[in-house]
Design a protein around this motif. Sequence first.
Motif, PDB file in Angstrom:
ATOM      1  N   SER A   1     -17.476  10.602  25.171  1.00  0.00           N
ATOM      2  CA  SER A   1     -17.793  11.897  25.789  1.00  0.00           C
ATOM      3  C   SER A   1     -18.684  11.700  27.011  1.00  0.00           C
ATOM      4  CB  SER A   1     -18.446  12.846  24.780  1.00  0.00           C
ATOM      5  OG  SER A   1     -19.761  12.453  24.456  1.00  0.00           O
ATOM      6  N   LYS A   2     -19.601  10.735  26.936  1.00  0.00           N
ATOM      7  CA  LYS A   2     -20.452  10.456  28.092  1.00  0.00           C
ATOM      8  C   LYS A   2     -19.631   9.923  29.265  1.00  0.00           C
ATOM      9  CE  LYS A   2     -24.775   9.544  25.615  1.00  0.00           C
ATOM     10  NZ  LYS A   2     -25.725   8.494  25.158  1.00  0.00           N
ATOM     11  N   CYS A   3     -18.636   9.090  28.947  1.00  0.00           N
ATOM     12  CA  CYS A   3     -17.732   8.552  29.985  1.00  0.00           C
ATOM     13  C   CYS A   3     -17.052   9.688  30.743  1.00  0.00           C
ATOM     14  CB  CYS A   3     -16.631   7.725  29.312  1.00  0.00           C
ATOM     15  SG  CYS A   3     -16.880   5.970  29.463  1.00  0.00           S
ATOM     16  N   ALA A   4     -16.542  10.662  29.980  1.00  0.00           N
ATOM     17  CA  ALA A   4     -15.817  11.777  30.585  1.00  0.00           C
ATOM     18  C   ALA A   4     -16.709  12.566  31.525  1.00  0.00           C
ATOM     19  CB  ALA A   4     -15.254  12.691  29.489  1.00  0.00           C
ATOM     20  N   VAL A   5     -17.911  12.889  31.056  1.00  0.00           N
ATOM     21  CA  VAL A   5     -18.832  13.689  31.865  1.00  0.00           C
ATOM     22  C   VAL A   5     -19.364  12.890  33.053  1.00  0.00           C
ATOM     23  CG1 VAL A   5     -21.113  14.773  31.846  1.00  0.00           C
ATOM     24  CG2 VAL A   5     -19.461  15.306  30.048  1.00  0.00           C
ATOM     25  N   LYS A   6     -19.676  11.620  32.813  1.00  0.00           N
ATOM     26  CA  LYS A   6     -20.180  10.789  33.904  1.00  0.00           C
ATOM     27  C   LYS A   6     -19.154  10.678  35.030  1.00  0.00           C
ATOM     28  CE  LYS A   6     -22.382   6.338  34.877  1.00  0.00           C
ATOM     29  NZ  LYS A   6     -22.836   5.039  34.323  1.00  0.00           N
ATOM     30  N   HIS A   7     -17.873  10.594  34.647  1.00  0.00           N
ATOM     31  CA  HIS A   7     -16.834  10.523  35.669  1.00  0.00           C
ATOM     32  C   HIS A   7     -16.827  11.794  36.527  1.00  0.00           C
ATOM     33  CE1 HIS A   7     -13.159   9.361  37.657  1.00  0.00           C
ATOM     34  NE2 HIS A   7     -12.621  10.537  37.352  1.00  0.00           N
ATOM     35  N   LEU A   8     -16.935  12.949  35.884  1.00  0.00           N
ATOM     36  CA  LEU A   8     -16.964  14.205  36.639  1.00  0.00           C
ATOM     37  C   LEU A   8     -18.217  14.302  37.502  1.00  0.00           C
ATOM     38  CD1 LEU A   8     -15.590  16.820  34.069  1.00  0.00           C
ATOM     39  CD2 LEU A   8     -14.363  15.573  35.843  1.00  0.00           C
TER      40      LEU A   8
ATOM     41  N   GLU B   1      -4.106  16.239  36.509  1.00  0.00           N
ATOM     42  CA  GLU B   1      -3.491  15.098  35.835  1.00  0.00           C
ATOM     43  C   GLU B   1      -4.220  13.801  36.185  1.00  0.00           C
ATOM     44  OE1 GLU B   1       0.846  12.928  35.136  1.00  0.00           O
ATOM     45  OE2 GLU B   1       0.635  14.410  36.745  1.00  0.00           O
ATOM     46  N   THR B   2      -4.525  13.608  37.455  1.00  0.00           N
ATOM     47  CA  THR B   2      -5.247  12.415  37.883  1.00  0.00           C
ATOM     48  C   THR B   2      -6.624  12.345  37.230  1.00  0.00           C
ATOM     49  OG1 THR B   2      -4.094  12.330  40.002  1.00  0.00           O
ATOM     50  CG2 THR B   2      -6.195  11.193  39.868  1.00  0.00           C
ATOM     51  N   VAL B   3      -7.301  13.483  37.141  1.00  0.00           N
ATOM     52  CA  VAL B   3      -8.621  13.525  36.503  1.00  0.00           C
ATOM     53  C   VAL B   3      -8.533  13.009  35.070  1.00  0.00           C
ATOM     54  CG1 VAL B   3     -10.492  15.004  35.695  1.00  0.00           C
ATOM     55  CG2 VAL B   3      -9.483  15.410  37.946  1.00  0.00           C
ATOM     56  N   PHE B   4      -7.583  13.534  34.300  1.00  0.00           N
ATOM     57  CA  PHE B   4      -7.479  13.126  32.900  1.00  0.00           C
ATOM     58  C   PHE B   4      -7.042  11.670  32.758  1.00  0.00           C
ATOM     59  CE2 PHE B   4      -7.554  17.703  31.912  1.00  0.00           C
ATOM     60  CZ  PHE B   4      -8.453  17.678  30.847  1.00  0.00           C
ATOM     61  N   LEU B   5      -6.153  11.221  33.618  1.00  0.00           N
ATOM     62  CA  LEU B   5      -5.735   9.822  33.552  1.00  0.00           C
ATOM     63  C   LEU B   5      -6.889   8.888  33.896  1.00  0.00           C
ATOM     64  CD1 LEU B   5      -2.183  10.027  35.194  1.00  0.00           C
ATOM     65  CD2 LEU B   5      -2.704   9.541  32.788  1.00  0.00           C
TER      66      LEU B   5
ATOM     67  N   ARG C   1      -9.280   8.827  30.990  1.00  0.00           N
ATOM     68  CA  ARG C   1      -8.698   7.997  29.922  1.00  0.00           C
ATOM     69  C   ARG C   1      -8.913   6.510  30.220  1.00  0.00           C
ATOM     70  NH1 ARG C   1      -3.549   5.714  28.674  1.00  0.00           N
ATOM     71  NH2 ARG C   1      -3.160   5.684  26.410  1.00  0.00           N
ATOM     72  N   ASP C   2      -8.729   6.109  31.460  1.00  0.00           N
ATOM     73  CA  ASP C   2      -8.972   4.712  31.835  1.00  0.00           C
ATOM     74  C   ASP C   2     -10.425   4.322  31.565  1.00  0.00           C
ATOM     75  OD1 ASP C   2      -6.370   4.318  32.631  1.00  0.00           O
ATOM     76  OD2 ASP C   2      -6.773   4.626  34.781  1.00  0.00           O
ATOM     77  N   LYS C   3     -11.346   5.233  31.854  1.00  0.00           N
ATOM     78  CA  LYS C   3     -12.766   4.954  31.614  1.00  0.00           C
ATOM     79  C   LYS C   3     -13.035   4.781  30.118  1.00  0.00           C
ATOM     80  CE  LYS C   3     -14.225   5.644  35.944  1.00  0.00           C
ATOM     81  NZ  LYS C   3     -14.843   4.590  36.778  1.00  0.00           N
ATOM     82  N   VAL C   4     -12.431   5.639  29.312  1.00  0.00           N
ATOM     83  CA  VAL C   4     -12.619   5.554  27.854  1.00  0.00           C
ATOM     84  C   VAL C   4     -12.022   4.254  27.317  1.00  0.00           C
ATOM     85  CG1 VAL C   4     -11.993   6.607  25.638  1.00  0.00           C
ATOM     86  CG2 VAL C   4     -12.765   8.052  27.536  1.00  0.00           C
ATOM     87  N   ILE C   5     -10.828   3.918  27.772  1.00  0.00           N
ATOM     88  CA  ILE C   5     -10.176   2.677  27.331  1.00  0.00           C
ATOM     89  C   ILE C   5     -11.016   1.457  27.696  1.00  0.00           C
ATOM     90  CG2 ILE C   5      -8.193   1.165  27.762  1.00  0.00           C
ATOM     91  CD1 ILE C   5      -6.467   3.695  27.941  1.00  0.00           C
TER      92      ILE C   5
END
Length: 252
Positions: A55-62, A75-79, A82-86
Amino acid sequence: MDVMLKIIETASFCFPKSDHRINEDSILMPKKLGSGVLFAVADGVGSYSGAELASKCAVKHLETVTESNYITNVETVFLDVRDKVISLARNNDSLFQAATTLSFGYLNEEGLLIGHIGDCRLYVRNNSKLQQLTKDHSQYQQAVDAGIYTKRQLRNVSEKARRTLTTAIARQVDMHFEKSFIPIDELPIENGCIALFAMSDGAHQLWEKRARFSQNTMKSVSNFSSSLKKRIERNGPVDDYSMVALSVEISS
């Protein structure tokens, strides 16, 4: 006619279910982006290791986004998220199944863009009530949408069953996000302002049990935030609980 936006009030909270556990929720406080404002809530999927990191990865990316053109390509945002989480598992194999939900809103002079996956929720204030703008990606909601059961028939279903997700941001899960857009002239404006709310499931579950506050409380996102937090803590949190709220003045 040119429309101008001005943030006049914000409020938030983000707490673990108890003092003895890690908070798997993360929030993005409203941030200016181009001519608009971006905000978000993410909820790490607790059944997997690394939920709080996901969850931190997702927010930090934004948080790092600097171009409004980027955020409109949902779509690019979510992809990218996802790369950050992986990538969390590159140095730690135990994080292979790390997963998170993510719901974000981007309000500008054209309207409200929503990117959503999971069971956090976005709301807009409408006539002193909250109007839900997203739909949960859960087995419960899926059964209702398919007409297999009615909400009445499922009223005694356990909270665990209600919260079983059908999709999330993760390596091993099919990612089915939703993108929606509401034009600015279709958003409810009260006293010259649009009020928006993003909640994790630990917050909206306690809101939906009795979806009302006094008129004075509903007029202010700060008062709403304070009252909802008190309600959750008085009744006992069912999960980590988080909310971001903002009131934006609309002028021309």
